[in-house]
Design an enzyme around this catalytic site. Sequence first.
Site, short mmCIF file in Angstrom:
data_model
loop_
_atom_site.label_atom_id
_atom_site.label_comp_id
_atom_site.label_asym_id
_atom_site.label_seq_id
_atom_site.Cartn_x
_atom_site.Cartn_y
_atom_site.Cartn_z
N GLY A 6 -17.75 7.50 51.43
CA GLY A 6 -16.84 7.60 50.28
C GLY A 6 -15.42 7.90 50.70
N SER A 60 -10.59 20.41 41.69
CA SER A 60 -9.69 21.25 40.90
C SER A 60 -10.10 21.29 39.43
CB SER A 60 -8.26 20.72 41.01
OG SER A 60 -8.22 19.39 40.51
N CYS A 61 -11.06 20.44 39.03
CA CYS A 61 -11.45 20.44 37.61
C CYS A 61 -12.33 21.64 37.27
CB CYS A 61 -12.19 19.16 37.26
SG CYS A 61 -13.84 19.09 37.94
N THR A 81 -7.33 19.01 45.15
CA THR A 81 -6.73 18.45 43.95
C THR A 81 -7.16 16.98 43.86
OG1 THR A 81 -4.64 18.18 42.77
CG2 THR A 81 -4.64 17.66 45.13
N TYR A 129 -19.44 17.92 35.46
CA TYR A 129 -19.12 17.90 36.90
C TYR A 129 -18.62 19.27 37.34
CZ TYR A 129 -16.77 16.20 41.17
OH TYR A 129 -16.35 15.99 42.47
O1 GFB Z 1 -7.84 10.40 37.31
P1 GFB Z 1 -8.46 10.56 35.96
O2 GFB Z 1 -9.47 9.53 35.56
O3 GFB Z 1 -9.17 11.96 35.85
O4 GFB Z 1 -7.31 10.54 34.81
P2 GFB Z 1 -8.65 13.45 35.67
C1 GFB Z 1 -6.09 11.18 35.02
C2 GFB Z 1 -5.15 10.82 33.87
O5 GFB Z 1 -4.75 9.44 34.04
C3 GFB Z 1 -5.79 10.91 32.47
C4 GFB Z 1 -4.86 8.76 32.78
O6 GFB Z 1 -4.83 11.46 31.59
C5 GFB Z 1 -6.05 9.45 32.13
O7 GFB Z 1 -6.06 9.21 30.74
N1 GFB Z 1 -5.02 7.32 32.97
C6 GFB Z 1 -4.13 6.37 32.54
C7 GFB Z 1 -6.05 6.70 33.59
N2 GFB Z 1 -4.60 5.13 32.83
C8 GFB Z 1 -5.79 5.31 33.49
C9 GFB Z 1 -6.72 4.39 34.04
O8 GFB Z 1 -6.57 3.15 33.97
N3 GFB Z 1 -7.82 4.94 34.66
C10 GFB Z 1 -8.02 6.29 34.73
N4 GFB Z 1 -9.13 6.77 35.37
N5 GFB Z 1 -7.15 7.21 34.20
C11 GFB Z 1 -10.80 13.96 37.05
C12 GFB Z 1 -12.22 14.38 36.73
O9 GFB Z 1 -10.00 14.24 35.90
O10 GFB Z 1 -10.26 14.71 38.11
C13 GFB Z 1 -13.07 14.25 37.97
O11 GFB Z 1 -12.71 13.58 35.67
C14 GFB Z 1 -12.45 14.95 39.14
O12 GFB Z 1 -14.34 14.81 37.71
C15 GFB Z 1 -11.01 14.52 39.32
O13 GFB Z 1 -12.49 16.32 38.93
C16 GFB Z 1 -10.35 15.30 40.43
O14 GFB Z 1 -7.68 13.81 36.71
O15 GFB Z 1 -8.25 13.69 34.24
#
Ligand code: GFB
Length: 306
Positions: free
Chosen positions: A6, A101-102, A157, A129
Amino acid sequence: MAGNTGLVGSAIVKKLNEDGYTNLIFTPYPEYDLRDQAQVNQFFKQEQPDYVFLAAAKVGGILANSTYPAEFIYDNMMIACNVIHAAYQNGVQKLLNLGSSCIYPRNAPQPLKESYLLTSTLEPTNEPYAIAKIAAIKLCRYYNEQYNTQFLSVMPTNLYGPNDNFNLETSHVLPALIRKFHEAKLKELPEVVLWGTGRPRREFLYSEDLAEAVIHLMKHHEFDETGELINIGTGNDLTIQELAELIKRITDYSGRIVWDASKPDGTPQKLLDVTKINNLGWKASTGLEQGIEMVYAWFMDSWVDG
Ligand code: GFB
């Protein structure tokens, strides 16, 4: 090494190889299912590893966490329990447990200090998670206290780098934006739709910087110095809107950005306080623009739609 293929595991293996470590053993999925205790016990009994990097997990972005909550909590708890217990039973010298960090409360003060763990409620979009990762932290701590083991828990992070997941449904934001802008450019699409409002702030650490940090801790530091958990990050964050503008520029896409507010924003901010890890001799070294350019080059050279 559990989880060597990964984003995180492949970066750790690359750095270990560069440092001259060759006696590495892996538990690649699906040959090994770390949710199966008998399989894990058999592996540890047979291989007797001295050092373990626990980088295997069921991971995903905000939509994946919200779509598959049962799998996120079950898979990650089973992996943690099986690997950490087998490491104890087989006398592993040191284990490094990768968290996230979540695990911190949704509305904790920023930047997030390690002491804020469990001081308030979690971000709902990734509670499953987070609970599994908090359980793993507590397993390591209490095994250390009762059995005198050296099981260290690190909280990175948001990470990005080569071998990331670019599936647009399950990936994290940074790889998703690289792919969305790249494909929109090739198809000459007038706009790219992104999720949420673009207002949340996120911190991004290049995976190979994380690998340096975890190898540094594995080699030089112990539980009495790291404590129950230790943050690993850059100490800087930006809005998703600013990230989108940066990736739009790097991928040379010239269309519009449209925000789909029906998708979740998630936690407003989760900037890590990195004082502790900095004081133990590690600082992030890859700037965000440089890191994104390296990942974009990797994506164009190596990524295959799996
Ligand atoms: O990276 P992400 O999916 O997870 O989303 P988190 C971060 C932000 O990017 C959110 C926005 O506000 C999403 O709405 N975003 C905008 C998008 N466009 C997109 C897109 O096309 N794809 C995605 N994925 N996001 C994660 C946790 O939270 O953090 C995991 O769900 C883990 O479990 C990771 O802990 C470190 O940062 O919000």
